[in-house]
Design a protein around this motif. Sequence first.
Motif, PDB file in Angstrom:
ATOM      1  N   PHE A   1       0.808  -1.234   0.000  1.00 36.96           N
ATOM      2  CA  PHE A   1       0.000   0.000   0.000  1.00 36.96           C
ATOM      3  C   PHE A   1       0.835   1.275   0.000  1.00 36.96           C
ATOM      4  O   PHE A   1       0.308   2.374   0.150  1.00 36.96           O
TER       5      PHE A   1
ATOM      6  N   ASP B   1      -2.873   1.737  -9.529  1.00 30.80           N
ATOM      7  CA  ASP B   1      -2.024   1.342  -8.395  1.00 30.80           C
ATOM      8  C   ASP B   1      -2.682   1.523  -7.024  1.00 30.80           C
ATOM      9  O   ASP B   1      -2.062   1.286  -6.002  1.00 30.80           O
ATOM     10  N   VAL B   2      -3.884   2.036  -6.992  1.00 27.95           N
ATOM     11  CA  VAL B   2      -4.541   2.253  -5.709  1.00 27.95           C
ATOM     12  C   VAL B   2      -5.843   1.463  -5.691  1.00 27.95           C
ATOM     13  O   VAL B   2      -6.541   1.396  -6.705  1.00 27.95           O
ATOM     14  N   ASN B   3      -6.146   0.864  -4.582  1.00 27.51           N
ATOM     15  CA  ASN B   3      -7.392   0.132  -4.428  1.00 27.51           C
ATOM     16  C   ASN B   3      -8.571   1.107  -4.540  1.00 27.51           C
ATOM     17  O   ASN B   3      -8.697   2.037  -3.750  1.00 27.51           O
ATOM     18  N   ILE B   4      -9.442   0.877  -5.558  1.00 25.44           N
ATOM     19  CA  ILE B   4     -10.508   1.852  -5.791  1.00 25.44           C
ATOM     20  C   ILE B   4     -11.908   1.227  -5.718  1.00 25.44           C
ATOM     21  O   ILE B   4     -12.064   0.006  -5.796  1.00 25.44           O
TER      22      ILE B   4
ATOM     23  N   ASN C   1     -10.607   3.030  -1.976  1.00 25.35           N
ATOM     24  CA  ASN C   1     -11.488   2.202  -1.141  1.00 25.35           C
ATOM     25  C   ASN C   1     -10.815   1.954   0.210  1.00 25.35           C
ATOM     26  O   ASN C   1     -10.185   0.929   0.444  1.00 25.35           O
TER      27      ASN C   1
ATOM     28  N   ALA D   1     -11.713  -1.165   2.253  1.00 27.01           N
ATOM     29  CA  ALA D   1     -11.123  -2.411   1.774  1.00 27.01           C
ATOM     30  C   ALA D   1      -9.642  -2.480   2.135  1.00 27.01           C
ATOM     31  O   ALA D   1      -9.110  -3.550   2.435  1.00 27.01           O
TER      32      ALA D   1
END
Lengths: 190, 1114
Positions: B1035, B1076-1079, B1091, B1094
């Motif tokens: 992350f 590259d980012v959790n969306i 997100n 999450a």
Amino acid sequence: MKKEVKGFHILPLRLPGDGVIHYLFFKKHETKNSGEAKEESKAIFFCNLPVNTTIEVFKKFMGNVALGSTIESYVPSLLNESLEDVWIDLGKLTSELDLSETGSENGGKLPKNCGIVNFIDRSSLQLALSSLKKLSKNSSIVDWPLDKVSPTGSAYLISKYKSLIVNPNDLTNEVARYLEDFDAAEKKSV
Amino acid sequence: SEEGRQNKRQKTQLTAQDIQVARETAELFKSNIFKLQIDELIKEVKLKESHSQLIEKALHRLHHIITLIPSKTDLTLSEAESYFNSKKVVIPFPDPKPTKANYKFSYLPPEDVNLVGSFGLKTAISQKSGSSIDIALTMPRELFQAKDYLNYRALYKRAFYLAYLADNLIPLSKKNDLPLKISYHFLNEDILCPVLKLESIETDNENHLSFNKTKCSINLIVSLPFNVFDSKKILPDKNCIRIQSDTEELPPTPIYNSSILSQTAYDYYLKYLYATKKSTDAFKDACILGKLWLKQRGMGSSFNQGGFGHFEFATLMCALLNGGGVNGNKILLHGFSSYQLFKGTIKYLSSMDLCSGYLSFSSAIGENVSSKYISDADFGVPTIFDKNLRLNILWKMTTFSYGMLRKHATDTFQLLKDVVYDRFDPILLHRADFDLMRYDLVLNLTIPEDLYDSFNALEKITFLTFENFLKHKLYLILQNGLGDRVTHINIKNEKISPSFSLYKRKSANSSSVFVLGLILNPEECDKLVTKGPSSEDEEAGRRFRSFWGPLASLRKFKDGNIQHCVVWNPSQGTPMIINIIQHILNHHLHEEASQHLSFDAQSLLSNLPIPLLPSAHSQSVLTLSSFTNLHKSFDSLSKYLTSLDLPLNVKSLLPASPALRFTSLLQPVPFCVSNPDFWNDAVLQFETSSRWPDEINALEKTKAAFLMKIKEHLDMKSSYSTFLSKDESIPFNESIILLNVLTPEGYGFKIRALTERDEVLYLRAVQNAEKHKSILQDVYLKFNSKYFGSLKHTRTISTLAHHFQFYSPTVRLFKRWLDSQLLLCHFPDELIELIAMKPFVDPAPYSTPHSVTNGFLQILSFLASWNWKDDPLILDLTKQVDQEDDNINLKHTDKINVQSYQLIESNFRKIRQADPSGVKTQFFIGSKDDPSGILWSSDLTLPISTRLTSLAHLAVQLIKKEGLNESNVNLLFTPALNDYDFVIKVKTYDLATSSGIMPSNAFKNLIGVETSFPDDLTSKYDLVQAFVHDLNRKFGNAIIFSTHNFTGLQQNGSNVIAGIFIPSSLAKKKFKVNLDVNIKPIAETDEFIINKEAIFSQIKFLGGDLVQSVKMKK
């Protein structure tokens, strides 16, 4: 809620533990650049994968949502466990010898948190793809079976430490094999 | 031609003369720049024109008011006293108050009213704290008799005069629309010299003349007439206060005498200075420089400020313009620039000892009497003697304040000679008066009540005040007891306001707190033995025993001598000097003195972890034996490896770890594998070979094969145990294998192999890279730092750590502070160590720290003020050379010269040109080891760099405001968790013992030390670190994670992981494959957003049993 974006289907997943929703993006994988007689794709491209996704996780997952579809291999992005934004092959930049592992892509070109699942045959792919699309269309929330295969907490972290330690026999073999390939490639280039 | 060739040859040989010329040219260049800076500064500090006009107007009105005061003559003492309404005005008689008087008290209009002091000389500058305007009112000569210099008589008359003046000014100033607040004020804290302090009052009345906004106050000084007394009778060695005493001869009264004499000379000295100002163009500016220089160093004319201020500096300059050398040769010339006058005066102060010898000059104008340095007078007090007035103008100085002045001058003179660095700021603009940084140790002594009673009549006439007396006494005790352990001692009393109301006779009682500041001699301060005279010298032996009391003993030393001595016990937490001071003050000042002595830095020092080693408690903070043991183990491994018979032999094994350069936060303790610094990096080089493969992975595999060979040797034939591991330190190079060696002594080394081919391949990769060139450059930088930079760094730091003995504990405490603030995890050790080295190699305006506290605070203070956007840090990482041998060093030296300095500076300019706001590169730290300046700082981020600056700033503010008490120190070492977006509390792990840390509450005898390695090393590793490592990889592009690297140092082993979302990751975005980012999708829109739920869910999942709670910022 949106179900598609730029050709990707959106699939909500329920994460293990607290049941929070995570969004997975997928589409049928098309290989673009092969000039030869193009083999029909048997793969699905996934994007925004949860952490620690492995072939085992996918097998479990497909077992739940598309029973009967058989996974042949899974290629995760090399960047998943990396601090970098792009992957660079240092070997290629230091030598003109062709030493790259032949065959399927090794994940070096995939963006972070992406991966490709290859199925054993086209019918497996079709089965998987249509099941996933259906779930996406219905906005069904599917359990993500990370907890079934992945250790967590202390056990996981100790395994991280241990994974850095190299078995000397394995290393001997690996070195020998690589250097053999290297010699061969060198001879070929002369 | 022949001639041409000869010339050529001459040119190629650099002569001493050439070097001298080069030096002077550089110096001239510097002095020109310096001069421009001076001009700029003088402009800045000049009084505002409007303010000057306002003040002039006020002074005119005041002068007029004074002429309105009616005379009053021939009052008896009781008439004089009862003349005033005692609720409004009391006569400020000095002690002892007169009880009967066979003379009269009168007020007649002053003989003269003159502007004196810096306003008179027009060298006044605008100061934030405000400034004072001195006006001298000379009492008429007819009010005195020839013998009035005796027994305070003149001062009593003067006191009445002053009170009468005040009493009349109150109504008259009101009547004349000049509203004033009038109080008494001891000029320069001289209790024999009360003056009237006039402060302007702001009113709504337009007719009122107020000069409040100028921040100036007026000192109305009542001056005695010039030459009214026979100055021979008030020489410093004469007694002028006659008291009843059993002693045959009364002691001299130098302070009293000098005070009387100088009270006759305000106007006189102004004329003297003014004459010089007329004849020397730059004199005025040089006076301003001197004034600023003294002010930044906390020095001034008053007793407590050391007795050397603007007046003394200016008078010294005058004297030096008329001579000053041993033969009366002129030190300064009238045509000198302000820079030259200033520099010459500083040089004189630094090089001439005015205590063992003295400067004699004459203040007579127009007589051209040359000033002369007389080398062997030994008055025992600092002296600049005015032959004409017979006054020692340094009469308010003490031996120790003179010592400090001379030290400042010496330090400054070194800076003035520096031709590489621009030293203007530390010389004139930076404050250098913060006690905890100007001294190595600071102690506060609260005076026990009954000590005041010990101030007897004879001492009273010698020293006048309890403060002067006690400082003198303390100095003698400390000087005698500490000897070579200290180079400077300074003693001040807590500031008592020198101003007091008109209805009081004197200001508040004596000071109750004295501050002792010590500058240590690092070679001597921690010596276990205080050596005294030989046993044969009976008289000296008797004195030694009487000074040290029961602690004195006789010992036979290695050289066979039997000597008196005192043996001390070192301790980790308390500097030995503190113990010595406690003892000698108890013995010679007051039996309970040590209970009244406080040493605030103690709680700071307690943050330095004590190693889990036998007798660690009773070792000095300077002891490096734990590091030395590690070194021994390393050396024998290195010897063993180089002696192995291999297909390709090992050429060298070089150290590259914090513990191997004395800087690891925890001291190395055998078998303590939980210490994050347990593994020591080392770089192994093979003998030269041309057969290394020409591709990076093949090269790494070949190196791995060699390391496996070495491993086989070690496993079979030695007591070392080994294993191989992967290395992640160079991005994209996954083939690197390290040889891990555990030594029988209990230490761990991680060996990486270097060949002559590596660098070639990395550079080739940079060359071949097309679109990712900058990434490959970073890869090369990493390689360079890991395989070369860290070796050089280790060598340099080790050398300096030996030279600067307090560096090692200081940098370890600094690392502790960083770790407590969750910052250590963000900075490479090397970077931290370079920052920590700054005050040791470049401490100006302070000096090289000889204590952990001083060093630590200087580091913080540097960080707090370092404007890294505009300024590079360029370090000269050489040992300080003997200041005398400048010329020798110019030839053979590793010191940074102008060229290399400019090269490094231009590297910085280039980086800033491309990145003006420091988004990519924040800290630039260049040195000869790393002219690029970014070897260790390329991975930092703007938020973290900024946080370091602001935390350092807050820390320094706190300490400057409230000192170093225990609760402040605790605050300093407590992280501000509220600043983070979320905080994960993790399971507690007790890693203290296995990290080699002495638990704070443990019984010394019950602590087990580890004696062998655990079967599974990973079972003792800190899982929190692995967790953060994993989180960063997963992350790290959206969140900055922070943690304590040293879980073992946390109370009960409870650690946290704190996170901050990178602002750009929080923005709404369009879908892309490589986000590259959790969306997650945002309902009813085409956009997506991070997100967080999450992410937290997955963090919790990964952490499993490790995560105790996640707390989100509201």
